[in-house]
Scaffold this active site. Structure first.
Site, PDB file in Angstrom:
ATOM      1  CE  LYS A 175      47.801  32.816  25.425  1.00 38.08           C
ATOM      2  NZ  LYS A 175      46.715  32.191  26.186  1.00 38.08           N
ATOM      3  CD  GLU A 250      41.217  48.860  20.963  1.00 39.00           C
ATOM      4  OE1 GLU A 250      40.819  49.506  21.953  1.00 39.00           O
ATOM      5  OE2 GLU A 250      41.712  49.422  19.962  1.00 39.00           O
ATOM      6  CB  CYS A 284      36.674  46.025  28.279  1.00 35.41           C
ATOM      7  SG  CYS A 284      35.691  45.847  26.781  1.00 35.41           S
ATOM      8  CD  GLU A 384      39.762  46.737  33.579  1.00 36.56           C
ATOM      9  OE1 GLU A 384      40.875  46.190  33.501  1.00 36.56           O
ATOM     10  OE2 GLU A 384      38.970  46.835  32.619  1.00 36.56           O
TER      11      GLU A 384
HETATM   12  P1  NAD Z   1      45.012  39.535  30.227  1.00 38.92           P
HETATM   13  O1  NAD Z   1      45.728  40.756  29.815  1.00 38.92           O
HETATM   14  O2  NAD Z   1      45.422  38.862  31.476  1.00 38.92           O
HETATM   15  O3  NAD Z   1      45.135  38.409  29.071  1.00 38.92           O
HETATM   16  C1  NAD Z   1      44.739  38.662  27.738  1.00 38.92           C
HETATM   17  C2  NAD Z   1      45.424  37.646  26.834  1.00 38.92           C
HETATM   18  O4  NAD Z   1      46.825  37.904  26.833  1.00 38.92           O
HETATM   19  C3  NAD Z   1      45.248  36.203  27.275  1.00 38.92           C
HETATM   20  O5  NAD Z   1      45.108  35.352  26.158  1.00 38.92           O
HETATM   21  C4  NAD Z   1      46.562  35.932  27.985  1.00 38.92           C
HETATM   22  O6  NAD Z   1      46.899  34.549  28.043  1.00 38.92           O
HETATM   23  C5  NAD Z   1      47.519  36.692  27.113  1.00 38.92           C
HETATM   24  N1  NAD Z   1      48.800  37.029  27.753  1.00 38.92           N
HETATM   25  C6  NAD Z   1      49.107  37.037  29.080  1.00 38.92           C
HETATM   26  N2  NAD Z   1      50.414  37.375  29.253  1.00 38.92           N
HETATM   27  C7  NAD Z   1      50.931  37.592  28.020  1.00 38.92           C
HETATM   28  C8  NAD Z   1      52.213  37.980  27.553  1.00 38.92           C
HETATM   29  N3  NAD Z   1      53.231  38.210  28.385  1.00 38.92           N
HETATM   30  N4  NAD Z   1      52.385  38.119  26.223  1.00 38.92           N
HETATM   31  C9  NAD Z   1      51.367  37.931  25.357  1.00 38.92           C
HETATM   32  N5  NAD Z   1      50.119  37.539  25.752  1.00 38.92           N
HETATM   33  C10 NAD Z   1      49.907  37.383  27.071  1.00 38.92           C
HETATM   34  O7  NAD Z   1      43.449  39.895  30.240  1.00 38.92           O
HETATM   35  P2  NAD Z   1      42.222  39.003  30.716  1.00 38.92           P
HETATM   36  O8  NAD Z   1      42.269  38.847  32.197  1.00 38.92           O
HETATM   37  O9  NAD Z   1      42.136  37.778  29.881  1.00 38.92           O
HETATM   38  O10 NAD Z   1      41.007  39.945  30.297  1.00 38.92           O
HETATM   39  C11 NAD Z   1      40.530  40.993  31.079  1.00 38.92           C
HETATM   40  C12 NAD Z   1      41.074  42.320  30.582  1.00 38.92           C
HETATM   41  O11 NAD Z   1      40.740  42.488  29.210  1.00 38.92           O
HETATM   42  C13 NAD Z   1      40.473  43.521  31.287  1.00 38.92           C
HETATM   43  O12 NAD Z   1      41.465  44.453  31.578  1.00 38.92           O
HETATM   44  C14 NAD Z   1      39.487  44.083  30.261  1.00 38.92           C
HETATM   45  O13 NAD Z   1      39.205  45.449  30.423  1.00 38.92           O
HETATM   46  C15 NAD Z   1      40.202  43.796  28.999  1.00 38.92           C
HETATM   47  N6  NAD Z   1      39.298  43.773  27.857  1.00 38.92           N
HETATM   48  C16 NAD Z   1      39.351  44.811  26.963  1.00 38.92           C
HETATM   49  C17 NAD Z   1      38.467  44.841  25.890  1.00 38.92           C
HETATM   50  C18 NAD Z   1      38.507  45.973  24.885  1.00 38.92           C
HETATM   51  O14 NAD Z   1      38.012  45.798  23.770  1.00 38.92           O
HETATM   52  N7  NAD Z   1      39.073  47.115  25.233  1.00 38.92           N
HETATM   53  C19 NAD Z   1      37.536  43.807  25.713  1.00 38.92           C
HETATM   54  C20 NAD Z   1      37.528  42.772  26.646  1.00 38.92           C
HETATM   55  C21 NAD Z   1      38.418  42.761  27.703  1.00 38.92           C
END
Ligand code: NAD
Length: 483
Positions: A175, A250, A284, A384
């Site tokens: 997804k 992560e 991230c 963040e």
């Molecule tokens: P997000 O948490 O908004 O979304 C991540 C994914 O989760 C998306 O596919 C989203 O549609 C899905 N999602 C949203 N609500 C959900 C729910 N209730 N249940 C299950 N899935 C759900 O994050 P984002 O805005 O897409 O990405 C940015 C974030 O990702 C930042 O906080 C960044 O630090 C983090 N990030 C972490 C890493 C790492 O390896 N630690 C790498 C890249 C990004």
């Protein structure tokens, strides 16, 4: 007419049963629609899980080298499509062409790496206590896994979850994030063209709560690998834990670079600048705190302000230094954090505004910002931002630098700039962070070593990438063979 993209379920490109779609727009030019995607429902998600479960036994019993061949062929196809993928990534996510090209190359390299690993899943042989017996372990695939990914590395992160999952013999439902699902769609296309059997990898787009939420709590899912924000990841971990499903999240970061007096300040500026403003600060591992010794503080602030002010902003497709934010809401969040910082008493040294002029009117642009005079209790030092905003904090000793670096709830990546060997070693020991670097930027990871965070940056259950990337996707069976 924008291109209409479909879900990929059981080897077929299909529409959502509900018939609803959503648009993805170019963040540099919001009049440009990159594509229309399926606004899938729980029923669509269930169908994808069912297909993955149905394909699992056959894929798990396919010899590892054969699975590896499919991954190697996928890498070759991605290589052929490199330019198109790079442009698509820049157009949908906003990265510069150089950044997007680097990310596409990373996806190719990851598939090459795990193509080899598929023939080398490992296991151990031990000396048994009895005679005429063998005692050994073998690794088996977990089963059917859900992969939930963010928009900021829209092909590399799906690749670093899918490749080890498939190498180990799992089937998967991916997804992708709704802001940038196109390159992941093309990755699934490459897997299909490479001859991946139907149902082994599936792709379902749609809202996080509907599609992601269904996957996280699905009774037929054996593992959930999530990358995204800490807020969402915490809910995913809780949903998965309800029925003891293996879960790996992560999540966010608030990554520091400590700058000591022995550092070459110009070098420190380059290291911090690249870490803070690369990929528009939307990594991230982005450096969001420079923790600078008082002896070099003024020189560092002057240098980093020049660095930020000289960054050329523009559409990713024109390959400037820095592209736009991915969405309007991400842009607004960054602008809000700049206001929060100044309201809390920090000094806005440069940037933090939307650039003016016709060229910027249709995109989510922001000037890279440096805020100085930040103290650890301010929100800008704790939360963040996920944009090009660097907070600069002053400290009077190495110990204070490490204390401030650790004084956050996150622990993803951290670095120090120093010529003092003792400080370098102490830093790697004392920093509470999954990645510790010396004289390097906080961003940038090798694909063959483990990656993951401490504290609220990760569930810290498993690591991703390298050999460790296979751990999440396999179970260990211990065999006692009395012959
Ligand atoms: P997000 O948490 O908004 O979304 C991540 C994914 O989760 C998306 O596919 C989203 O549609 C899905 N999602 C949203 N609500 C959900 C729910 N209730 N249940 C299950 N899935 C759900 O994050 P984002 O805005 O897409 O990405 C940015 C974030 O990702 C930042 O906080 C960044 O630090 C983090 N990030 C972490 C890493 C790492 O390896 N630690 C790498 C890249 C990004």
């Amino acid at each position: 007419m924008p291109t209409a993209y479909r879900n990929y379920v059981d080897g077929e490109w299909i529409e959502s049963r509900a018939g609803e779609t959503f648009e993805v727009r170019n963040p540099a030019d919001t009049g440009d629609i990159v594509g229309e995607f399926q606004a899938s429902t729980s029923a669509d998600t269930d169908a994808a899980v069912e297909a993955a479960v149905g394909a699992q036994t056959e894929w798990a019993t396919t010899p590892g080298p054969e699975r590896g061949n499919v991954l190697a062929e996928t890498a070759r196809i991605l290589e052929e499509q490199r330019d198109e993928l790079t442009e698509t990534l820049a157009r949908e996510e906003g990265k510069t062409l150089d950044e997007a090209g680097g990310e596409v190359q990373r996806a190719i390299d990851i598939f090459c790496y795990y193509a080899e690993k598929a023939r080398d899943l490992g296991g151990t042989v031990k000396s048994p206590s009895g005679t005429d017996t063998e005692l050994y372990t073998k690794r088996e695939p977990l089963g059917t896994v859900a992969l939930i990914t963010p928009w900021n590395y829209p092909i590399a992160i799906p690749a670093w979850k899918l490749a080890p999952a498939l190498a180990a013999g799992n089937t998967a439902v991916l997804k992708p994030a709704s802001a940038a699902p196109t390159v992941a769609r093309k990755l699934l296309g490459a897997l299909d063209d490479a001859g991946l059997p139907d149902g082994v990898a599936n792709y379902v787009t749609g809202s996080g709560s509907e599609v992601g939420g269904t996957l996280a709590s699905h009774e037929d899912i054996d593992g959930v690998s999530f990358t995204g924000s800490t807020a969402v990841g915490t809910g995913v971990a809780q949903a998965a834990a309800d029925d003891l499903t293996r879960v790996q999240c992560e999540m966010g970061g608030k990554n520091p670079t400590v700058v000591m007096p022995s550092a070459d300040v110009a070098e420190a500026v380059d290291i911090v600048g690249a870490g803070a403003f690369g990929v528009t600060g939307q990594a991230c591992t982005a450096c969001s705190r420079a923790i600078v010794h008082e002896d070099v503080y003024d020189e560092f602030v002057a240098g980093i302000v020049d660095y930020a002010a000289s960054i050329e902003i523009g559409p990713g497709l024109e390959n400037p230094d820095m592209g736009p934010h991915v969405t309007q809401s991400e842009l607004e969040s960054t602008l809000e954090y700049v206001d929060i910082a100044t309201e809390d008493g920090a000094n806005l040294e440069t940037g933090g505004r939307q650039p003016e002029g016709r060229a910027y009117e249709d995109g989510h642009y922001v000037e890279p910002a440096v805020v100085s005079g930040v103290t650890s209790d301010m929100r800008i030092a704790q939360e963040e931002v996920f944009g090009p905003v660097l907070a600069v904090l002053k400290v009077d000793s190495f110990e204070a630098g490490v204390d401030v670096a650790n004084d956050v709830e996150y622990g993803l990546s951290a670095s120090i700039v120093t010529q003092d060997l003792s400080e370098a070693h102490r830093f790697t020991e004392e920093i509470e962070s999954g990645v510790a670097k010396v004289n390097e930027k906080t961003t940038g990871l090798e694909l063959h070593v483990p990656f993951g965070g401490y504290k609220q940056s990760s569930t810290d259950t498993y690591r991703e990438q390298g050999d460790a990337g296979l751990d999440f996707f396999t179970s260990t069976k211990t065999v006692y063979m009395n012959y």
